[in-house]
Every structure is written in structure tokens, then in C-alpha cells.
Enzyme design. Structure first.
Site, PDB file in Angstrom:
ATOM      1  N   GLY A 160       3.345  77.048  63.793  1.00  9.28           N
ATOM      2  CA  GLY A 160       3.280  77.182  62.345  1.00  9.28           C
ATOM      3  C   GLY A 160       1.908  76.791  61.842  1.00  9.28           C
ATOM      4  CG  ASP A 200       2.634  71.904  74.887  1.00  7.05           C
ATOM      5  OD1 ASP A 200       3.037  71.709  73.723  1.00  7.05           O
ATOM      6  OD2 ASP A 200       2.740  71.052  75.786  1.00  7.05           O
TER       7      ASP A 200
END
Length: 205
Positions: A17, A77
Site C-alpha cells: 500500500g 519484503d
């Protein structure tokens, strides 16, 4: 699908996001016919990060976003590993000081943990794993890893970047990651290296 200069654009969901990550990838991947859309724009909630490694968590996030949307997915990540702390905060970098911790709270906790650690023993490494899934059940996801070595400064410096950037000091450049320009950082950072590997794969794939 959408058109751009006669090129049919393939939508790809980015499992984040973070608008900064979306803009960064969107600009770079448009040339390869990929239209990057944030998962939040498609109503996808964040996946639970239950993996024990950056790679596992990136795959979990990409698979979740792809399964919900039916689109190919890219996930990132990333985290910081400090040698003297046995690799901590590692995969817990974003929530080092707690699930709802701010960047500043995480940074302050790390500085406190290293308070008595002298120069020469403050080595740290940023890691970024990017995963590309063609579909949710893709048995051979593309995985790209970039790392960046530096030291943890004794205090924060710089206003750019995010996360631990203000205390990640790069000796070769004599400044923290937060004191670099966006282009300067992208050329040497863990995320920049992983992105270059992804772009290279797109060129040849």
C-alpha cells in the site's frame, strides 16, 4: 489491459500500500508493457506475514494479492540485519518496537540496543527480496535479492527515505541513506539492486 503508445499494458498488482514503491516500480516497468497497480487500489488487504525469511514473506504477499485479484503480482519484503544483534531486527524490521510502531520508534529502539556498541562493531545489512508471480499457483516464482552493507550511526541524520535510512551510514559515501538523493540511493541500495535484477529478467523474458 490498457493502451500506452500502441502498447497493450498488462496489469500487475503490487502487494503493497506504499505509494512510493508503486510509483518507483510503475515508472520502471511501464517500458516492459506492465501497468503496476497497488493492491490497496484493488481492495486487497495486506497478507499476514507468517514466514521466517524475507523470501517466504514476499511469496506469501505476492500469492495473496494474485489470488484475490487474478492478476500477476510483484511483492517486496525488506529489512535490516545488524551483525552484533544476530541479524535482528531482520524480518521484524517494520514492527521491531511493536505491531503499530512508527519508523521513529523502531529506529530509537535500535539505537538503544546498540548504545554500548563501539564503532567497528556496528555493521549492518539492508536486504530486499522482490518476487514476481505469473499467477497465484505459479510453481516457479521469480525471486530477486539485493543487499546493501553499511554501519549503524550513533544518531539520525538526513530527512530523505524512510525506515532506518537516517541511521544507516554508508562509509564509502560518507553519509546516511537519508542524506542521499533518490537517484543516488537507487543506484546503490538493496532495493535498487533487486529492481535491476527484476528489470534484467523482464528484458530477457
Amino acid at each position: 489491459m490498457k493502451q500506452q503508445s500502441g502498447l497493450t499494458m498488462q496489469q500487475v498488482v503490487l502487494a503493497t500500500g506504499n505509494p512510493g514503491k508503486v510509483r518507483e516500480l510503475a515508472d520502471l516497468l511501464a517500458a516492459f508493457g506492465l501497468d503496476i497497480v497497488a493492491q490497496t487500489a484493488l481492495g486487497v488487504e495486506s497478507a499476514e506475514e507468517t514466514g521466517l525469511t524475507f523470501i517466504e514473506n514476499a511469496i506469501l504477499k505476492a500469492r495473496h494479492a494474485s489470488a484475490v485479484t487474478g492478476l500477476p503480482a510483484i511483492a517486496d519484503d525488506s529489512g535490516l540485519a545488524v551483525d552484533v544483534l544476530g541479524g535482528a531486527p531482520g524480518i521484524y524490521s517494520a514492527r521491531y518496537a511493536g505491531e503499530e510502531a512508527t519508523d521513529r520508534q523502531n529506529l530509537d529502539k535500535l539505537l538503544a540496543a546498540l548504545n554500548a556498541v563501539p564503532d567497528g562493531e556496528r555493521q549492518a545489512h539492508f536486504h530486499c527480496v522482490l518476487v514476481y508471480l505469473r499467477h497465484a499457483a505459479d510453481p516457479t516464482p521469480l525471486v530477486f535479492h539485493g543487499s546493501w552493507t553499511g554501519e549503524i550511526a550513533h544518531s539520525a541524520a538526513g530527512v530523505g527515505g524512510f525506515g532506518y535510512d537516517p541511521i544507516f551510514f554508508v562509509p564509502e559515501l560518507g553519509k546516511t541513506a537519508a542524506e542521499m538523493s533518490k537517484s543516488e540511493k537507487l543506484a546503490v541500495s538493496h532495493r535498487g539492486k533487486a529492481l535491476n535484477l527484476l528489470l534484467d529478467a523482464m528484458k530477457h523474458g
